[in-house]
Design an enzyme around this catalytic site. Structure first.
Site, PDB file in Angstrom:
ATOM      1  N   LYS A 151       0.839  -1.210   0.000  1.00  0.00           N
ATOM      2  CA  LYS A 151       0.000   0.000   0.000  1.00  0.00           C
ATOM      3  C   LYS A 151       0.875   1.261   0.000  1.00  0.00           C
ATOM      4  O   LYS A 151       0.678   2.158  -0.798  1.00  0.00           O
ATOM      5  CB  LYS A 151      -0.927   0.028   1.232  1.00  0.00           C
ATOM      6  N   ARG A 204      -9.900   1.414   8.754  1.00  0.00           N
ATOM      7  CA  ARG A 204      -9.400   0.075   9.001  1.00  0.00           C
ATOM      8  C   ARG A 204     -10.417  -0.794   9.730  1.00  0.00           C
ATOM      9  O   ARG A 204     -10.120  -1.905  10.113  1.00  0.00           O
ATOM     10  CB  ARG A 204      -8.160   0.207   9.875  1.00  0.00           C
ATOM     11  N   ARG A 214      11.508  -5.975   4.532  1.00  0.00           N
ATOM     12  CA  ARG A 214      11.247  -4.527   4.460  1.00  0.00           C
ATOM     13  C   ARG A 214      12.198  -3.736   5.357  1.00  0.00           C
ATOM     14  O   ARG A 214      12.490  -4.126   6.488  1.00  0.00           O
ATOM     15  CB  ARG A 214       9.817  -4.223   4.897  1.00  0.00           C
ATOM     16  N   ARG A 229      10.895  -2.226  11.033  1.00  0.00           N
ATOM     17  CA  ARG A 229       9.847  -1.733  11.919  1.00  0.00           C
ATOM     18  C   ARG A 229       9.664  -2.659  13.122  1.00  0.00           C
ATOM     19  O   ARG A 229       9.733  -3.874  12.991  1.00  0.00           O
ATOM     20  CB  ARG A 229       8.514  -1.619  11.151  1.00  0.00           C
ATOM     21  N   ARG A 262      -1.198  -9.017  13.124  1.00  0.00           N
ATOM     22  CA  ARG A 262      -1.703  -7.973  12.217  1.00  0.00           C
ATOM     23  C   ARG A 262      -2.539  -8.592  11.096  1.00  0.00           C
ATOM     24  O   ARG A 262      -3.536  -8.019  10.668  1.00  0.00           O
ATOM     25  CB  ARG A 262      -0.534  -7.167  11.637  1.00  0.00           C
TER      26      ARG A 262
HETATM   27  P1  AP5 Z   1       4.738  -1.703   1.887  1.00  0.00           P
HETATM   28  O1  AP5 Z   1       4.452  -0.771   0.761  1.00  0.00           O
HETATM   29  O2  AP5 Z   1       5.505  -1.193   3.048  1.00  0.00           O
HETATM   30  O3  AP5 Z   1       3.394  -2.451   2.358  1.00  0.00           O
HETATM   31  P2  AP5 Z   1       2.122  -1.906   3.137  1.00  0.00           P
HETATM   32  O4  AP5 Z   1       0.923  -2.503   2.485  1.00  0.00           O
HETATM   33  O5  AP5 Z   1       2.179  -0.434   3.263  1.00  0.00           O
HETATM   34  O6  AP5 Z   1       2.343  -2.645   4.520  1.00  0.00           O
HETATM   35  P3  AP5 Z   1       2.242  -2.120   6.025  1.00  0.00           P
HETATM   36  O7  AP5 Z   1       2.907  -3.145   6.884  1.00  0.00           O
HETATM   37  O8  AP5 Z   1       2.727  -0.696   6.118  1.00  0.00           O
HETATM   38  O9  AP5 Z   1       0.729  -2.169   6.260  1.00  0.00           O
HETATM   39  P4  AP5 Z   1       0.018  -2.170   7.606  1.00  0.00           P
HETATM   40  O10 AP5 Z   1      -1.353  -1.870   7.145  1.00  0.00           O
HETATM   41  O11 AP5 Z   1       0.216  -3.383   8.416  1.00  0.00           O
HETATM   42  O12 AP5 Z   1       0.790  -1.046   8.455  1.00  0.00           O
HETATM   43  P5  AP5 Z   1       0.458   0.482   8.801  1.00  0.00           P
HETATM   44  O13 AP5 Z   1       1.713   1.236   8.838  1.00  0.00           O
HETATM   45  O14 AP5 Z   1      -0.659   0.986   7.973  1.00  0.00           O
HETATM   46  O15 AP5 Z   1       5.522  -2.969   1.230  1.00  0.00           O
HETATM   47  C1  AP5 Z   1       6.000  -4.017   2.045  1.00  0.00           C
HETATM   48  C2  AP5 Z   1       7.373  -4.478   1.530  1.00  0.00           C
HETATM   49  O16 AP5 Z   1       7.198  -5.086   0.253  1.00  0.00           O
HETATM   50  C3  AP5 Z   1       8.401  -3.345   1.329  1.00  0.00           C
HETATM   51  O17 AP5 Z   1       9.649  -3.801   1.708  1.00  0.00           O
HETATM   52  C4  AP5 Z   1       8.354  -3.080  -0.171  1.00  0.00           C
HETATM   53  O18 AP5 Z   1       9.588  -2.626  -0.654  1.00  0.00           O
HETATM   54  C5  AP5 Z   1       8.003  -4.454  -0.721  1.00  0.00           C
HETATM   55  N1  AP5 Z   1       7.195  -4.394  -1.944  1.00  0.00           N
HETATM   56  C6  AP5 Z   1       6.155  -3.565  -2.195  1.00  0.00           C
HETATM   57  N2  AP5 Z   1       5.629  -3.810  -3.414  1.00  0.00           N
HETATM   58  C7  AP5 Z   1       6.356  -4.855  -3.918  1.00  0.00           C
HETATM   59  C8  AP5 Z   1       6.309  -5.588  -5.156  1.00  0.00           C
HETATM   60  N3  AP5 Z   1       5.406  -5.305  -6.095  1.00  0.00           N
HETATM   61  N4  AP5 Z   1       7.187  -6.589  -5.317  1.00  0.00           N
HETATM   62  C9  AP5 Z   1       8.110  -6.877  -4.371  1.00  0.00           C
HETATM   63  N5  AP5 Z   1       8.207  -6.234  -3.187  1.00  0.00           N
HETATM   64  C10 AP5 Z   1       7.342  -5.221  -2.979  1.00  0.00           C
HETATM   65  O19 AP5 Z   1      -0.105   0.319  10.299  1.00  0.00           O
HETATM   66  C11 AP5 Z   1       0.745  -0.057  11.350  1.00  0.00           C
HETATM   67  C12 AP5 Z   1      -0.029  -0.070  12.666  1.00  0.00           C
HETATM   68  O20 AP5 Z   1      -0.509   1.257  12.952  1.00  0.00           O
HETATM   69  C13 AP5 Z   1      -1.277  -0.955  12.700  1.00  0.00           C
HETATM   70  O21 AP5 Z   1      -0.979  -2.300  12.998  1.00  0.00           O
HETATM   71  C14 AP5 Z   1      -2.085  -0.270  13.802  1.00  0.00           C
HETATM   72  O22 AP5 Z   1      -1.608  -0.599  15.070  1.00  0.00           O
HETATM   73  C15 AP5 Z   1      -1.785   1.207  13.563  1.00  0.00           C
HETATM   74  N6  AP5 Z   1      -2.762   1.828  12.648  1.00  0.00           N
HETATM   75  C16 AP5 Z   1      -2.525   2.374  11.425  1.00  0.00           C
HETATM   76  N7  AP5 Z   1      -3.661   2.843  10.879  1.00  0.00           N
HETATM   77  C17 AP5 Z   1      -4.653   2.587  11.774  1.00  0.00           C
HETATM   78  C18 AP5 Z   1      -6.058   2.812  11.786  1.00  0.00           C
HETATM   79  N8  AP5 Z   1      -6.693   3.384  10.749  1.00  0.00           N
HETATM   80  N9  AP5 Z   1      -6.764   2.421  12.880  1.00  0.00           N
HETATM   81  C19 AP5 Z   1      -6.155   1.840  13.949  1.00  0.00           C
HETATM   82  N10 AP5 Z   1      -4.840   1.585  13.998  1.00  0.00           N
HETATM   83  C20 AP5 Z   1      -4.081   1.954  12.922  1.00  0.00           C
HETATM   84 MG    MG Z   2       2.440   0.897   4.860  1.00  0.00          MG
END
Ligand code: AP5
Ligand code: MG
Length: 218
Positions: free
Chosen positions: A13, A88, A127, A161, A172
């Site tokens: 994402k 979410r 990552r 992270r 997660r």
């Molecule tokens: P990346 O782009 O980092 O993936 P992502 O989908 O953004 O994954 P996240 O782990 O950030 O999602 P998440 O939803 O768990 O975390 P968030 O920060 O939102 O890509 C991943 C890896 O793959 C990278 O190394 C990249 O280089 C590689 N890659 C990408 N595309 C590729 C491809 N095509 N081919 C090969 N490799 C590729 O949330 C974290 C925490 O915050 C949550 O657990 C929660 O506690 C809190 N939080 C955030 N938002 C909320 C909310 N709305 N409500 C409540 N709690 C929240």
């Molecule tokens: Mg992300």
């Protein structure tokens, strides 16, 4: 355009949002990045969020919804935004609908990134993100930084992270299936969901996403 990106942790994402936001000239708003920025600045909000994040749980809605609304009300988001990681759960989706309705606005599309779980696990395991700005994302094999451990964009230190440990990732994923996936049906009922495969090279996925969004808005 007002777009919501949805997909499991590690789907790509954040990676896709960076390119899509640039192509569409709208800000990329990631609640995860906002929480991490608060944590690194040592704010009260960051302190509240950290324990939930480290355990792989959602940060409570009372904290999250206010923070997201505040960011969406900034001048750069007046003509659109790309939401990454928000909403979410269904109550966040309802709160977003309510806010947009009050402003006379609506979402244009919900882009759902589909990736099998074994690929997600590989993506998360390798990552590395930038300590100065966690929207700068790399992968040790798939998108390595030019100089190991150093961010190509701003020179910040790259790190793994805290919530990317195997145990927290499992949690997660479970939270994604039980609390976040229901928003796909919620938005499907509004005719907004566009699902694409997020497998393949980053630029191939971006092209797929841009094509899907232009079909949706045609
Ligand atoms: P990346 O782009 O980092 O993936 P992502 O989908 O953004 O994954 P996240 O782990 O950030 O999602 P998440 O939803 O768990 O975390 P968030 O920060 O939102 O890509 C991943 C890896 O793959 C990278 O190394 C990249 O280089 C590689 N890659 C990408 N595309 C590729 C491809 N095509 N081919 C090969 N490799 C590729 O949330 C974290 C925490 O915050 C949550 O657990 C929660 O506690 C809190 N939080 C955030 N938002 C909320 C909310 N709305 N409500 C409540 N709690 C929240
Ligand atoms: Mg992300």
């Amino acid at each position: 355009m007002r777009i919501v990106l949805v997909g499991p942790p590690g789907a790509g994402k954040g990676t896709q949002a960076a390119f899509l936001a640039k192509n569409l000239s709208i800000p990329h708003i990631s609640t995860g990045d906002l929480f991490r920025a608060n944590i690194s600045q040592g704010t009260e909000l960051g302190k509240q969020a950290k324990a939930y994040m480290d355990a792989g749980n959602l940060v409570p809605d009372e904290v999250t919804i206010g923070m997201a609304k505040d960011r969406m009300s900034q001048p750069d988001a007046e003509n659109g935004f790309l939401l990454d990681g928000f909403p979410r759960n269904v109550s966040q989706a309802e709160a977003l609908d309510e806010t947009l309705k009050t402003e006379g606005m609506k979402l244009d599309a919900v882009l759902d990134l589909e990736v099998p779980e074994d690929e997600v696990v590989k993506r998360i395991a390798g990552r590395r993100v930038c300590r100065k700005d966690s929207s700068h994302v790399f992968h040790v094999t798939y998108s390595p930084a030019k100089q190991e451990g150093v961010c190509d964009v701003c020179g910040g230190e790259l790190y793994q992270r805290d919530d990317d440990s195997e145990e927290t990732v499992r949690k997660r994923l479970e939270v994604y299936h039980t609390q976040t996936e229901p928003i796909i049906d919620y938005y499907r009922a509004q005719g907004l969901v566009v699902t694409i495969s997020a497998l393949g090279k980053v630029d191939e996925v971006t092209k797929r996403a841009m094509d899907a969004l232009s079909r949706e808005s045609a």
